[in-house]
Scaffold this motif. Sequence first.
Motif, mmCIF file in Angstrom:
data_model
loop_
_atom_site.group_PDB
_atom_site.id
_atom_site.type_symbol
_atom_site.label_atom_id
_atom_site.label_comp_id
_atom_site.label_asym_id
_atom_site.label_seq_id
_atom_site.Cartn_x
_atom_site.Cartn_y
_atom_site.Cartn_z
ATOM 1 N N GLN A 1 0.912 -1.089 0.354
ATOM 2 C CA GLN A 1 -0.408 -0.192 0.502
ATOM 3 C C GLN A 1 1.144 1.313 -0.309
ATOM 4 O O GLN A 1 1.953 1.094 0.420
ATOM 5 C CB GLN A 1 -1.266 -0.256 1.460
ATOM 6 C CG GLN A 1 -0.294 -0.347 2.709
ATOM 7 C CD GLN A 1 -0.030 1.227 3.404
ATOM 8 O OE1 GLN A 1 0.020 2.513 2.404
ATOM 9 N NE2 GLN A 1 0.912 1.130 4.054
ATOM 10 N N ASN A 2 0.438 2.186 -0.171
ATOM 11 C CA ASN A 2 0.774 3.171 -0.438
ATOM 12 C C ASN A 2 0.127 4.615 -0.524
ATOM 13 O O ASN A 2 0.078 5.801 -0.581
ATOM 14 C CB ASN A 2 1.820 3.803 -1.731
ATOM 15 C CG ASN A 2 2.418 4.486 -2.127
ATOM 16 O OD1 ASN A 2 3.522 5.617 -1.123
ATOM 17 N ND2 ASN A 2 3.260 5.850 -3.194
ATOM 18 N N SER A 3 -0.444 4.189 0.591
ATOM 19 C CA SER A 3 -1.463 5.414 0.984
ATOM 20 C C SER A 3 -1.083 6.352 2.611
ATOM 21 O O SER A 3 -1.760 6.795 3.602
ATOM 22 C CB SER A 3 -2.487 5.214 1.325
ATOM 23 O OG SER A 3 -3.026 3.640 1.770
ATOM 24 N N HIS A 4 -0.635 4.977 3.913
ATOM 25 C CA HIS A 4 -0.654 5.230 5.463
ATOM 26 C C HIS A 4 0.975 4.799 5.667
ATOM 27 O O HIS A 4 1.319 4.220 5.140
ATOM 28 C CB HIS A 4 -1.904 4.306 6.228
ATOM 29 C CG HIS A 4 -1.617 3.500 5.873
ATOM 30 N ND1 HIS A 4 -2.382 2.274 4.820
ATOM 31 C CD2 HIS A 4 -1.106 2.771 6.719
ATOM 32 C CE1 HIS A 4 -2.517 1.366 4.949
ATOM 33 N NE2 HIS A 4 -1.937 1.246 5.770
ATOM 34 N N PHE A 5 0.839 5.537 6.727
ATOM 35 C CA PHE A 5 2.411 4.992 7.398
ATOM 36 C C PHE A 5 1.870 3.611 8.106
ATOM 37 O O PHE A 5 1.501 3.123 8.309
ATOM 38 C CB PHE A 5 2.102 6.077 8.807
ATOM 39 C CG PHE A 5 3.432 5.531 9.525
ATOM 40 C CD1 PHE A 5 4.741 5.491 9.771
ATOM 41 C CD2 PHE A 5 3.603 4.999 10.650
ATOM 42 C CE1 PHE A 5 5.538 5.305 10.855
ATOM 43 C CE2 PHE A 5 4.578 4.517 11.770
ATOM 44 C CZ PHE A 5 5.954 4.836 11.600
ATOM 45 N N ASP A 6 3.169 3.116 7.861
ATOM 46 C CA ASP A 6 3.390 1.588 8.808
ATOM 47 C C ASP A 6 4.616 1.196 9.569
ATOM 48 O O ASP A 6 5.735 2.664 8.721
ATOM 49 C CB ASP A 6 3.152 0.734 8.006
ATOM 50 C CG ASP A 6 2.518 -0.871 8.181
ATOM 51 O OD1 ASP A 6 2.182 -0.678 9.747
ATOM 52 O OD2 ASP A 6 2.632 -1.980 7.855
#
Length: 527
Positions: free
Chosen positions: A214-219
């Motif tokens: 994914q490239n939408s939120h921090f992890d």
Amino acid sequence: MYQPSSRFMKYKRRAHWPAITLFTVFGFLSHGFGQVNTPTADHEPNTPSALPTVSGAADLSDKGRPAAPSAASAEDTQKSANGRNTSASIPLSGNFRQRLGQFYLQDWNGTNVTTPLPPKRGLPAPIDSPPFPFSDWGYGGSPDIGAPDGNTYPLMSALKLENSRTKIYGWFAPSINFSTSGHNNFPLSYDIFPNKVELNQAVVYVERLPNTVQNSHFDWGFHLTGFYGIDYRFTTAKGYFSQQLLLFNRQYGFDPVLEYLDLYFPVKEGLDIRIGRFLSVPGIEAQLAPNNYNMTHSLLYTIDPFTDTGIYGTLKLNKQWMVQLGMSGGHDVALWTPDAKPSAIACLNYSTKSNNDNFYGCANGINDGKYAYNNLQDYDFTWYHKFNGKWHTATETWYMYERDVPDVAGNVANPITPETGANGAFCAPGELRCTAPEYAVVNYVNRDVNSKLMLGFRSDLLNDKKGQRTGIAGKYTENTLYATKYIGNTVMFRPELRFDHSWDQRGYNGGRSRNQCFFGVDVIYKF
């Protein structure tokens, strides 16, 4: 007489317990297999548990996550294929040992099915893993950005934790070698002790990979390693239990090779920031056994930096370009040692649209270059090329140096004593200190025979101009034929035949010979 640094000195006591330990492990597993219930076709699979197949790029920051336990970006090799291996069409049952035994039997018999994974963001994987230790061209200091984590391991499945994001896995890697040298195989590595059966590595990983598909939120993710065996001599960093080697020169030792935190941000195609102790970023080869094409290491790899402690950022600009920047305390030293000094790391990575070619250049550990524990100024370049579906090649070259290295040639009055574990150089007469440079190049040519067998040839040149890395100045070459055979995805056999030659002086067998013939094989048993 010049003495090489302690990590390369011969340890003279024999240790037979590793072989006993190995037999104990296999006996334990065999006992478990004897209790396995015969699977029947009536059962439906329970929770899927992926086999530890290598996938993804070699995270050469860990220069590779162990193949099958091996993951991308040399340390975080992840599946690049859009599939996930499950433990079989038959559920694992019984107690812990029975489930573990069933997992191995299903793996070895190939009775596994796949379930879909999210597609990888990025270029298609150029090669297959297995039979190779990675499927994407490797880079260091980061997980394989954009690759899904499809790996679950025998131990996790036996514990019924196959869907946990935090995973525990590892391997045992014993070996045997036969050499024309009787004193020391160095600068061959890691198997420097000739004509012996040894435990090279017993490794446990605990990790959580950040979700970079994914490239939408921090992890976030983390990684911890427990590493034991004779190979600790080459991973040791000053300040991390280094007294085992530097003070006591023990044959076997423990090293917490990797401990770091990964912070993933949705910037461009993905930004990973790694904080902690990680493997020296550039290169084809890796400290962890399953991440390499073959059993021994090249001359080039034997004497370059191994681990760094600091902070390192990897920004994937698009599918083809990636830039990396970081700071460390220097090579192979903890930040709390007097040898640590601020050192810059900068790399640029480019792949062609077809991903048949990859170019990776790094300036690694750059500071004033003055003599300290392994304070190498390292400029490295790697090129991977895929010829077709069966053949590919990997080439690496570097230039390294240290300044103000103490002279140990015996040609000056009142010589300066080198630091323990950090070699001096053979300087010109009258020089108390000098600059010690070296350069090297290695090439691998590899063939995919089938999904469980690969063959390869490696050729290698090292010029240790002042003898500061090997203890004997001059040019060295090696040529190696090797193979890797898989049983399922959890057992690897890696035989090889190698010939080494020192061109200027007697550089082998502790300075007794110009030539060395070596045959060895290791077995990697993953859990």
